[in-house]
Each structure stands twice: as C-alpha cells, then as structure tokens.
Scaffold this motif. Structure first.
Motif, PDB file in Angstrom:
ATOM      1  N   PHE B  84     -85.949  21.083-104.520  1.00  0.00           N
ATOM      2  CA  PHE B  84     -84.798  20.184-104.385  1.00  0.00           C
ATOM      3  C   PHE B  84     -84.973  19.032-105.354  1.00  0.00           C
ATOM      4  O   PHE B  84     -86.047  18.415-105.402  1.00  0.00           O
ATOM      5  CB  PHE B  84     -84.701  19.614-102.973  1.00  0.00           C
ATOM      6  N   GLY B  87     -82.359  15.950-103.381  1.00  0.00           N
ATOM      7  CA  GLY B  87     -81.757  16.569-102.203  1.00  0.00           C
ATOM      8  C   GLY B  87     -80.870  17.760-102.488  1.00  0.00           C
ATOM      9  O   GLY B  87     -80.223  18.276-101.578  1.00  0.00           O
ATOM     10  N   LYS B  88     -80.846  18.200-103.742  1.00  0.00           N
ATOM     11  CA  LYS B  88     -79.980  19.334-104.090  1.00  0.00           C
ATOM     12  C   LYS B  88     -80.834  20.538-104.491  1.00  0.00           C
ATOM     13  O   LYS B  88     -81.717  20.396-105.345  1.00  0.00           O
ATOM     14  CB  LYS B  88     -79.044  18.956-105.232  1.00  0.00           C
ATOM     15  N   THR B 117     -81.016  30.995 -98.234  1.00  0.00           N
ATOM     16  CA  THR B 117     -79.963  30.469 -99.108  1.00  0.00           C
ATOM     17  C   THR B 117     -80.498  29.370-100.021  1.00  0.00           C
ATOM     18  O   THR B 117     -79.967  29.139-101.098  1.00  0.00           O
ATOM     19  CB  THR B 117     -78.773  29.874 -98.317  1.00  0.00           C
ATOM     20  N   MET B 118     -81.550  28.685 -99.568  1.00  0.00           N
ATOM     21  CA  MET B 118     -82.078  27.577-100.363  1.00  0.00           C
ATOM     22  C   MET B 118     -82.953  28.062-101.517  1.00  0.00           C
ATOM     23  O   MET B 118     -83.325  27.305-102.397  1.00  0.00           O
ATOM     24  CB  MET B 118     -82.917  26.630 -99.485  1.00  0.00           C
ATOM     25  N   ALA B 126     -74.954  31.292-103.103  1.00  0.00           N
ATOM     26  CA  ALA B 126     -73.533  30.939-103.003  1.00  0.00           C
ATOM     27  C   ALA B 126     -73.190  30.290-101.676  1.00  0.00           C
ATOM     28  O   ALA B 126     -72.250  29.500-101.585  1.00  0.00           O
ATOM     29  CB  ALA B 126     -72.682  32.200-103.178  1.00  0.00           C
ATOM     30  N   MET B 127     -73.970  30.589-100.658  1.00  0.00           N
ATOM     31  CA  MET B 127     -73.663  30.049 -99.336  1.00  0.00           C
ATOM     32  C   MET B 127     -73.869  28.536 -99.259  1.00  0.00           C
ATOM     33  O   MET B 127     -73.384  27.905 -98.345  1.00  0.00           O
ATOM     34  CB  MET B 127     -74.485  30.760 -98.257  1.00  0.00           C
ATOM     35  N   ARG B 128     -74.632  27.968-100.218  1.00  0.00           N
ATOM     36  CA  ARG B 128     -74.813  26.516-100.193  1.00  0.00           C
ATOM     37  C   ARG B 128     -74.344  25.884-101.506  1.00  0.00           C
ATOM     38  O   ARG B 128     -74.857  24.858-101.942  1.00  0.00           O
ATOM     39  CB  ARG B 128     -76.272  26.134 -99.891  1.00  0.00           C
ATOM     40  N   GLU B 129     -73.369  26.537-102.121  1.00  0.00           N
ATOM     41  CA  GLU B 129     -72.852  26.055-103.402  1.00  0.00           C
ATOM     42  C   GLU B 129     -72.436  24.582-103.328  1.00  0.00           C
ATOM     43  O   GLU B 129     -72.607  23.817-104.279  1.00  0.00           O
ATOM     44  CB  GLU B 129     -71.667  26.958-103.828  1.00  0.00           C
ATOM     45  N   ALA B 130     -71.922  24.163-102.184  1.00  0.00           N
ATOM     46  CA  ALA B 130     -71.415  22.786-102.044  1.00  0.00           C
ATOM     47  C   ALA B 130     -72.494  21.732-102.306  1.00  0.00           C
ATOM     48  O   ALA B 130     -72.168  20.595-102.629  1.00  0.00           O
ATOM     49  CB  ALA B 130     -70.826  22.588-100.650  1.00  0.00           C
ATOM     50  N   ILE B 131     -73.762  22.096-102.148  1.00  0.00           N
ATOM     51  CA  ILE B 131     -74.811  21.078-102.349  1.00  0.00           C
ATOM     52  C   ILE B 131     -75.752  21.428-103.508  1.00  0.00           C
ATOM     53  O   ILE B 131     -76.728  20.727-103.744  1.00  0.00           O
ATOM     54  CB  ILE B 131     -75.650  20.859-101.063  1.00  0.00           C
TER      55      ILE B 131
END
Ligand code: SF4
Lengths: 580, 241
Positions: B84, B87-88, B117-118, B126-131
């Motif tokens: 990360f 945090g991303k 997903t991380m 793709a499931m956490r694309e928003a972050i």
C-alpha cells in the motif's frame, strides 16, 4: 455415508427415528446436501422456529477419510435471522466422526409437545434420544464437561448454549475441537435457535469401532492427497501466513486499505488496529504459553487457529478469528485483546455468532446503550444480559437489525437481516455485490476467492468494466458454493487459486474416492444447481430484488479516508442471477 | 551519515540486504542499542505502526526497496505480494512514486476474498478499483522521509534488518519501546551508545526522559547479539562470504 438419519421430535409418544437410504446424497456433502434437503422438504413460508422447519446436518464429501482439510460440518435450515435458506458451517471433530458412522445427513424435524429437553447419542449400533432436563439453560463449556463424564473423551459433541434454548436469532451450534472444547461454531443465521426450537440440547457422536471411510481407488486417493497437501503447504497463504497469524493477519491490511469498518461503519480506519492485529495477537499468545498455530480438527494441515491464554497463562479461548476481533474490536472502538478474547469465550459459551453479537453491540453503542470503546460495558452486555436472557439481552441476542430497531439507530449494517462482516463494501465494491446478493444474507464467505480464473465460471471477466464487479461476484459465489459442498475448509481456496495442480489434486481425490471422473465443469454445475435452489427457496419465502441491496447509507455516506460510496447500480445487482 | 556496517557483520546477511544505505539525517540524537535478538518482538508494534527513514524521493517503489533499502528484487516480487502506498493498494511497482511523507506498507499474500483483492496485480484487483493507487502526472526528485510499515511475514523477515540499519523514532516512541519491553528489555539489552558514548542500559532507560523530549527524534540502530539471518531464518545472500 450411505444412510440418512431422520428424527421426528414431534412424533406422538415422543421422538421417533428412522434410517433411510442416502440415495443421491451418498456422493454429496456439505452445503449441497443441506440446501437440497431444505429446498425439497421445508415449506419456504414456514415459521423458522415452528415444527415445519427442519435442521439438516451434513459432513463433507470427504469427511471421515484420510483426506486433508475435509472436516467441515454443514448445518442447514430456514433461518430465524434472515427468513431465508441458511447453510452455516464449522470445523471441529463432528464431521469426521459423523461421516465414519456412515451418515450422509441427519434431519431433525417436528417439535416436541412437552417442554422436555433432549440429547441424541449416536454410535455405530444405535441412536438413543433421551430426555435430560438437568441440562436446561447450561452453557456450552460446562455442558460439554458434564456430557464428557457420561460419554467420554472419544466422542465429538454438537451443542447449544442458553442462547439456543432461548431461541435467539444469533444463536449458534457449537462443535468440539480435538481437545473437546466447544469452540467451533456454526455461527451464522441463528441455526442454534432452530436446534433450540426442536428442544435438542446436544448431539453426541461416538465412532468407536468404526474405521476411516475407504476410497474406491486407494492408491490414486493417497497420491492425490499427497499432492494436495504439498500444494497447501508450499503456498504462502496456507503454508505461512495463516499458520503464523491466523485470519487476524487481515486487521493491519484492511486498516491500511481504509476498509476496516470502525465504530459501526463510520470510518474505514481504526487507530487501535495494531494493538489487536494478528501479529500482536500471535506474539501475545506465544508469550503467555498459548499457541499461535493449531488445527480445529484432526487432518487440518493449515492450522489457522490458536490457543489464547489469559494473563496467568490459563486457557481463555481459542484464538479469536479476524471477524471476531473486528466485530468486538474496531467495530466497537475496543483496542484491547484481552477484552476481545473474553467476549469470544462468552459468545462460544452462551452460544452466539461472534459476528452478529459484536455488530449488535456496536449498533447498541451507536444507540447510546453504552459508549464506543467501553470494554467492561461490552463484557457486561454479553455476560449479564445476553447470557442471562434479560429483556435487553434478548434484544441483542436477536441480532443487529433487532437492536437497531429497539434503540432507534438509522445506521444498521445488515442485508436480509444478517450483520455485515469485517470488510467495508465501499472500499471493496465487489464484496458489496456479494453481501447484497448472497442467498445467505451478508456473508463474507459467500463469494470467496475460489479459482474463478481456473474454473472460468461464466467466461473470462474484463476487470476494467464496471459490470466486472457483478460478474466476478457471481463467479465467486458459484465456485464457493461448490467448495462448500465438498465440505473442505475454504482456506484451501488459495493454493487452488494459484496452483492449478493443487486444484487438479482435489478433483483427483474426489474422483478416486467415489470412483468417478470429476472435472472443473462438474464443480461449476454443482455450484450453480445449489445456488439456484437456494435462490428459488428465498423467492418463495418472499424475497425479491429489493432485498438484494445494501443498506442505503453505503450509497450516501462517503467513507473516510478514501471518501467513497458504494456505486454499483441496482440494475447491475439484479443481473447477478442471470446465468444460463 | 550512518556509519557503514563493519565488514564482519555482513557475513550472514540475508539476500535482500545486499546494498549499502546512506541516510542524510536531521535528527537530534544517534542511539545504538545492543540487544539480544529475542528482543526483536519488542519492535513489532512499532514496525506495524510504521518507522520513518530518510530517503531520496521521487523514485519508484521498486527503486526504493531495491536500490535504497537494499532489498533484493526477487524477495520483493516473491514475498511482498501486497503493498500500500498512502493507503492505496499498489499494482505496479515501477510506476508508483515515493514522495516526501509517503507511507509504504508491506505485506505477504493474505487470505480471504478481500486479502486476495488487495494482492499486487491480482486477478481480483478490479474489486477494489475505487481505492487502487494511480501514479501522479508529475514527479519531483529530492530528499525526504518515508514511513515504512511492516506487516506479518515481512515484519519478521525485514524488520530486524531495518532496525539494524537504523530508523528514526521520536522520544515518545523510544520511551514506549523501553517501557513496553519492561524487565525483558533490561535483561536483553547489553548496552546503549548515545551520540558515540556507551552506557549501561539501566542508566540509559532511567535517564531517557531527561535526554529526549517526546517530540525530539533519534536515529535508532540496533546491533543484535546474533546474526539476524540466523534469527529470521532467511537464507544468506548468494555469494555472501
Ligand atoms: S485452516 Fe483453520 S478453519 Fe480451516 S480446518 Fe484448519 S484450523 Fe479449521
């Protein structure tokens, strides 16, 4: 596993029993067996605590064999928490012992006319159903202690605590581990309340005189099992991370990702995260003479569990899992591992789901019952209110939704009445799709990371398209349902996801055991069949598309630190079950 | 400048600390703790919360880990599968940029759907694309401080070596470290060198509140009494003598 035991608790003259041929269920297991029987035999519109509901218990396809990781037990019924179909599974010893006794399923139906409490003892020769009112309102730890004096240490026990007898919708069914501690729970959905409604306090399985189930092709089975174990051991997650830190390895990472739901889903970061992380927990367990690595049943090679001792080095509880550490920890603003471990013990003893209980307490905190971060208050609520069945305890013990209503809270994290687990769906939108659409209510295991890329369930997914979230979730749910049906621990998902040869080894084990050829397509077909049946049951029980939704606050309240909302559209969610 | 390691100490060094790290420092004190290797666990909480390192900024994550911290590329690629940056979740180690004040968290592969997903560049990213992390348009180079957080397997494997190289701690962090370690710390601490002057551990811990204000900073280095590679179980560097 060629027989099914059917017990009618409501038969005139007292409970009756009947042994039936297992038929199609002799080569099935776990969720496939429980959901198929519930879908076929339980009226979807019945009351979950009424005589028409049935409690179905099934071991996995390879339980009772020498196959590794095969000891999950499934319990199915209509859920008193969600009002839909439910499958809840746990580790512990009962699956192995029940399978060696030859039962593909136990179906408990009806309801006694009297208020007597029963125990069921099953050995290789007979099934004995007897009244034992001395067990009334006993909690799981003292209960199993008492039963052990009568039935010995070779048996495996399934039981309910006082919460199950009080028919609380968060009530669980406890399963004993290899050390005979009632620490493994079929937790979700209130299956313990259904057992309580049947007035069955405990089921005792004794397989003395039984041997391991024998595969059709011994040599092939052995070789496949060896390759499968090798694959599990060499993978970084199942061979290193999980044995060293358990599932609580996730706390730090979810917190870092800003997806750790804190103080009833108000933010995605908990400042006390490192104090309750798996890394800190494992170190404390070792320092106090406990164990950071332990299996919940014999034959587990991953051993994600552990033993948590108190400050004096005495056993307090099994290693609390990530979801428990979250629900009683960050969700409630509590950063003290000893408090969380005590709550884990109390939940196991009283017999309630640790996720539902923790989330309910966090909602109660939001409603002003106690302050966020009040460790003593949280212990008091579980021990003195839920444990004693006070009016407040009954509200909390009936779950987060009931608690939210009772205390006028407008942020209630539930789907189909079941509390959300430890991942904020605004951060990981794909898991939000699974929470919203799962037949089980919000469930983190419903769409697990299972081999979608190998199985190619529903074709390849373009991860860059928004609809990819729905497609991924759909594929995961199908594949997870299939793995749940084998009765394997879900943590095998990782070696299987990353190592095609380990997935093949699992198929070879199943094939060699049953003398059939199993392919990935068979697994997918099974997953789809079970999910379809579950979905139809829920529709007949009154669920519609409007129930496949997250609570609205996930769409309207941005989550810090990323300041994002859940953006998957309702129409996209409605596409999930559109498969051919 | 941090003094280079004495030649003899590198003998058992693991494969991933194969380069020299030079740090321009602007700290108030230089502290060297001579510790029993068992005491690494006293650092675990700090390592999870994050320790600061002075670094050259404007480089990629892989350059930071490989060139500046000396962690071998193969180790990064094989063992640090979840990262990360601020945090991303990071998918591409070469396009992600370290800035002054960046927070970089390192973890091994994780269980669960969300764990998966991380994972860096994973199938389910793709499931956490928003972050997910996306690189900035412009990059400026310079020097600054980066906070490194170490979780799970990297905490055990890299942690001992990172504190051996030296990390910047505040007075309050150092006091917490000593206080939380309690009697164990006193027992396992041979001596302390403060700005080049050696003193017994008990004397140092007693005087610490008067030596350092809570917000002051110290470059803290640990000299373990046993080769860290022995302790972490990580094999020595190929070709290490
Ligand atoms: S990996 Fe964990 S949950 Fe799975 S069988 Fe082993 S101890 Fe039980």
């Amino acid at each position: 596993m060629d027989k099914i035991l059917r017990i009618n608790m409501g038969a005139s003259g007292g409970p009756s029993q009947n042994i039936e041929e297992a038929g199609e269920f002799s080569a099935l297991g776990g969720r496939a067996t429980t959901s198929m029987i519930v879908a076929k035999e339980v009226p979807p519109d019945c009351h979950p605590l009424g005589a028409e509901n049935k409690l179905v218990i099934a071991p996995g396809m390879l339980s009772g064999t020498t196959g590794a990781m095969s000891g999950r037990i499934s319990v199915g019924c209509k859920s008193p928490l969600t009002g839909g179909i439910k499958e809840s599974n746990a580790g512990g010893q009962p699956a192995q012992v029940m399978a060696r006794l030859g039962y593909a399923a136990i179906i408990i139906e009806g309801k006694p006319a009297s208020d007597d409490l029963y125990k069921i003892h099953i050995d290789k020769d007979k099934v004995t159903i007897s009244v034992d009112n001395s067990l009334k309102l006993m909690d799981n730890y003292p209960l199993v202690e008492k039963l052990r004096k009568e039935y010995g240490d070779k048996a495996a026990y399934m039981s309910i605590g006082s919460a199950g007898e009080r028919k609380m919708a968060a009530a669980s069914i406890a399963c004993t581990d290899p050390e005979l501690r009632p620490s493994r729970h079929c937790g979700r959905g209130g299956v313990g309340a259904v057992m309580g409604a049947k007035q069955v306090k405990a089921i005792i399985f004794d397989d003395s005189g039984c041997t391991h189930r024998q595969p059709k092709n011994q040599e092939k089975f052995k070789a496949a099992n060896r390759a499968y174990v090798e694959g599990i051991r060499k993978h970084a997650v199942s061979g290193e991370g999980l044995p060293a830190y358990g599932t609580n390895i996730l706390t730090n990472v979810l917190n870092e990702a800003g997806g750790y739901p804190t103080r009833n889903f108000k933010t995605g970061f908990f400042e006390g995260g490192t104090k309750i992380s798996g890394e800190t927990q494992a170190e404390l367990e070792i320092q106090r003479g406990g164990l950071a690595t332990h299996g919940c049943h014999r034959g587990c090679v991953i051993q994600c569990s552990g033993i948590y001792n108190d400050k004096d080095g005495k056993f307090l509880t099994k290693q609390p899992e990530y979801e428990t550490v979250w629900s009683h920890g960050g969700h409630c603003g509590i950063d003290d591992l000893d408090t969380i471990a005590m709550l884990d013990y109390l939940d196991d003893n009283i017999g309630v789901d640790t996720i539902e209980m923790g989330v309910a307490i966090g909602v109660a905190m939001d409603g002003g019952v106690i302050e966020f971060g009040d460790s003593e208050g949280a212990i008091r609520l579980v021990r003195d209110e839920v444990g004693k069945g006070t009016p407040l305890g009954r509200i909390l013990g009936n779950g987060a939704e009931m608690t939210g209503k009772a205390f006028g809270v407008d942020r209630v994290p539930v789907v189909k009445g079941q509390a959300l687990p430890a991942y904020d769906p605004r951060t990981v939108q794909g898991i939000g799709v699974t929470y919203a659409t799962s037949t089980m209510g919000a469930d983190h295991t419903a769409g697990y990371a299972v081999a979608t890329n190998i199985l190619k369930v529903g074709g390849d997914v373009d991860p860059l398209k928004p609809e990819g979230q729905v497609e991924l979730s759909r594929n995961l749910q199908i594949a997870t349902t299939a793995i749940d049906s084998t009765g394997m621990c879900l943590f095998i998902a990782f070696p299987i996801l990353d190592q095609p040869e380990t997935f093949d080894a699992l198929l070879d084990m199943l094939g060699a055991f049953y003398g059939i050829k199993m392919t990935g397509d068979d697994v997918v077909a099974l997953g789809k069949k079970v999910l379809t049946l579950e979905r139809e049951f829920n529709q007949k029980a009154g669920f519609g598309a409007e129930d496949d939704r997250l609570p609205r606050f996930f769409k309207t309240e941005p989550l810090a630190p990323h300041n994002i909302t859940f953006t998957v559209k309702d129409e996209e969610l409605d596409e999930l079950y559109n498969w051919s | 400048m941090i003094p280079e390691r004495k030649p003899g100490r590198s003998a058992g060094a693991p494969v991933f600390f194969n380069r020299k790290l030079t740090m321009p420092t602007a700290v108030d004190l230089q502290v060297q703790l001579n510790l029993d290797s068992e005491l690494i666990s006293a650092f675990y909480l700090l390592l999870q919360k994050g320790v600061r390192l002075p670094v050259a900024t404007g480089c990629s994550v892989i350059k930071l880990l490989n060139d500046q911290l000396g962690i071998a590329e193969a180790y990064v690629l094989n063992r640090i599968t979840t990262l990360f940056l601020d945090g991303k979740p990071v998918d591409d180690l070469t396009s992600s940029v370290i800035d002054n004040g960046s927070v970089l968290a390192l973890s091994a592969a994780l269980p669960g759907l969300v764990g998966s997903t991380m994972r860096r560049g994973g199938h389910l990213a793709a499931m956490r694309e928003a972050i997910s992390y996306h690189p900035p348009q412009a990059v400026t180079t310079g020097s600054g401080t980066v906070t490194i957080k170490l979780f799970n397997i990297p905490m055990k494997e890299i942690g001992p070596l990172l504190v051996e190289r030296g990390v910047v701690l505040t007075g309050s962090e150092l006091m917490t470290l000593v206080a939380d370690g309690g009697a164990r710390f006193q027992k396992g601490c041979d001596s302390v060198t403060l700005n080049g002057r050696s003193s017994p551990c008990a004397e140092f811990t007693e005087q610490l509140p008067t030596i350092m204000a809570p917000q002051q900073t110290a470059l803290v280095k640990v000299r373990w009494n046993e080769a860290v590679s022995q302790r972490t179980g990580v094999p020595p560097a190929e070709g290490a003598s």
